[in-house]
Design an enzyme around this catalytic site. Sequence first.
Site, short mmCIF file in Angstrom:
data_model
loop_
_atom_site.label_atom_id
_atom_site.label_comp_id
_atom_site.label_asym_id
_atom_site.label_seq_id
_atom_site.Cartn_x
_atom_site.Cartn_y
_atom_site.Cartn_z
N ASP A 13 -16.52 18.71 4.87
CA ASP A 13 -16.16 17.43 5.37
C ASP A 13 -16.88 16.66 5.11
OD1 ASP A 13 -16.75 15.31 7.46
OD2 ASP A 13 -16.08 16.30 9.23
N SER A 58 -6.68 -0.69 2.04
CA SER A 58 -4.88 -1.02 2.03
C SER A 58 -4.66 -2.27 2.54
CB SER A 58 -4.84 -0.57 4.05
OG SER A 58 -4.12 -0.40 4.60
N TYR A 74 -8.60 1.56 12.81
CA TYR A 74 -7.96 1.63 11.49
C TYR A 74 -8.30 0.54 10.52
CZ TYR A 74 -5.58 3.06 8.13
OH TYR A 74 -4.93 2.67 6.19
N LYS A 107 -11.35 -0.05 7.52
CA LYS A 107 -10.92 -0.24 5.83
C LYS A 107 -11.33 -1.45 5.20
CE LYS A 107 -8.16 3.34 5.10
NZ LYS A 107 -8.44 4.61 4.58
N LEU A 139 7.34 5.12 9.30
CA LEU A 139 8.90 4.53 9.22
C LEU A 139 9.92 5.09 8.31
CD1 LEU A 139 11.29 3.28 9.84
CD2 LEU A 139 11.24 1.90 8.42
C1 UD1 Z 1 1.63 1.24 9.08
C2 UD1 Z 1 0.09 0.07 9.91
C3 UD1 Z 1 -0.69 -0.23 8.32
C4 UD1 Z 1 -0.78 1.33 7.66
C5 UD1 Z 1 0.20 2.15 7.01
C6 UD1 Z 1 -0.05 3.32 6.39
C7 UD1 Z 1 0.73 -0.57 11.43
C8 UD1 Z 1 1.06 -1.45 12.56
N1 UD1 Z 1 0.84 -0.49 10.57
O1 UD1 Z 1 2.56 0.32 8.62
O2 UD1 Z 1 -2.18 0.06 9.03
O3 UD1 Z 1 -1.97 1.03 6.57
O4 UD1 Z 1 1.11 2.07 8.45
O5 UD1 Z 1 -0.32 4.17 7.20
O6 UD1 Z 1 1.00 0.70 12.62
N2 UD1 Z 1 9.18 0.87 12.19
C9 UD1 Z 1 10.35 1.10 12.67
N3 UD1 Z 1 10.56 2.11 13.61
C10 UD1 Z 1 9.74 2.86 13.47
C11 UD1 Z 1 8.72 2.84 12.35
C12 UD1 Z 1 8.75 1.83 11.99
O7 UD1 Z 1 11.25 0.24 13.20
O8 UD1 Z 1 9.99 4.06 13.79
C13 UD1 Z 1 8.90 -0.53 11.17
C14 UD1 Z 1 7.95 -1.21 11.82
O9 UD1 Z 1 8.14 -2.19 12.96
C15 UD1 Z 1 7.63 -1.85 10.31
C16 UD1 Z 1 7.97 -1.13 9.42
O10 UD1 Z 1 9.18 0.16 9.67
O11 UD1 Z 1 8.17 -3.18 10.08
C17 UD1 Z 1 7.10 -0.06 8.41
O12 UD1 Z 1 6.47 -0.02 9.45
P1 UD1 Z 1 5.20 1.82 9.10
O13 UD1 Z 1 5.71 2.94 7.94
O14 UD1 Z 1 5.04 1.93 10.30
O15 UD1 Z 1 4.07 0.84 8.47
P2 UD1 Z 1 3.64 -0.52 8.96
O16 UD1 Z 1 3.50 -1.06 9.97
O17 UD1 Z 1 3.56 -0.95 7.69
#
Ligand code: UD1
Length: 333
Positions: A59, A125, A149, A153, A200
């Site tokens: 760690d 990030s 989080y 950063k 996503l």
């Molecule tokens: C997220 C984090 C960001 C982090 C990055 C890397 C948030 C608000 N931000 O970025 O701080 O640095 O991950 O780990 O969580 N989406 C959907 N459905 C889902 C998941 C996501 O529609 O189930 C959409 C979101 O609204 C966004 C896009 O997909 O528009 C990307 O989302 P995500 O993959 O979570 O990344 P970020 O939000 O950009």
Amino acid sequence: MKNILVTGGAGFIGSHTCVALLEAGYSVVIADNFSNSGPRTLERIREITGRDFVFCEADVTDRAAVEGIFKENNIDGVIHFAGFKAVGESVEKPLAYYYNNLVSTIELAKACLSHRVKNFVFSSSATVYGDNKAPFTETMPLLPTTNPYGETKVISERILSDAAAANQGFSVTLLRYFNPVGAHESGLIGEAPNGIPNNLMPYITKVAKGELKELRVFGDDYDTPDGTGVRDYIHVMDLAEGHAAALKKMSGFSVYNLGTGRGTSVLELVTAFERANSLKIPYRITPRRAGDIAVCYADAKKAERELGWKAKRTVEEMCRDAWRFEAGLRDEK
Ligand code: UD1
């Protein structure tokens, strides 16, 4: 520079970067406590590269453990990936996030100074830009992030920038990642978050596998062409290669965006995934997720100009490789 300490080297971005470094001829020392990863990934790094490395189960908030690693290994540079990264969890457990992410950065930087290790690369990030207007450039004033989080950063960047300014010969490079997705093209290593994914692409691959019923698309009323959020998805192997490029050019204090410079909406990513893998992804539009911004993509020109690095893999390749890993389809060559 030959021997690189990679903290969090068993994690998603860390493991792919270890592959890129070993393939570029570096020796690697991985420090990881498996808090969100496992030893199998280490075997897979060996399998892909045919090369061995030193592994320390540690760690990196633990001063004695960090000291031991620096004493026992002749380290030339550090790439610090180890950290907590779940936005929602950081709101619930702010102290755990501040402690883990900041103490690790401080202990590693201190160890670098006392052992005369001159090079430090930090995993930052695009979240540090907050709700700025895209494309995000390295010189933009940072805006507040919406969660602990993100703040870890911002604060780590500040700590390292001050340490570089105060110590001549201590070079620091901050790499601001956009949205890393995909997997090594062998399908042997990839993104394997614990529990239900927040991000996503891992959510889409779980839906593709039938482990989750449908994707929730968080909002279709943003000011974007199709109303869904736009992000700069970057193939994790392009990102990994960006680290190797950054190590070659260490000097003083530098900041680089690692992104493609192109935005893709949620629905465009779903369509690309379906096309790349001949699959259907059921989805449903739901309200926006708290803290999300509409549009986030990089101005990626600085890294190209100064590091000679540019992301080259397509969104289709990101989708294909993410699925190959998740589906357990292995390139047996
Ligand atoms: C997220 C984090 C960001 C982090 C990055 C890397 C948030 C608000 N931000 O970025 O701080 O640095 O991950 O780990 O969580 N989406 C959907 N459905 C889902 C998941 C996501 O529609 O189930 C959409 C979101 O609204 C966004 C896009 O997909 O528009 C990307 O989302 P995500 O993959 O979570 O990344 P970020 O939000 O950009």
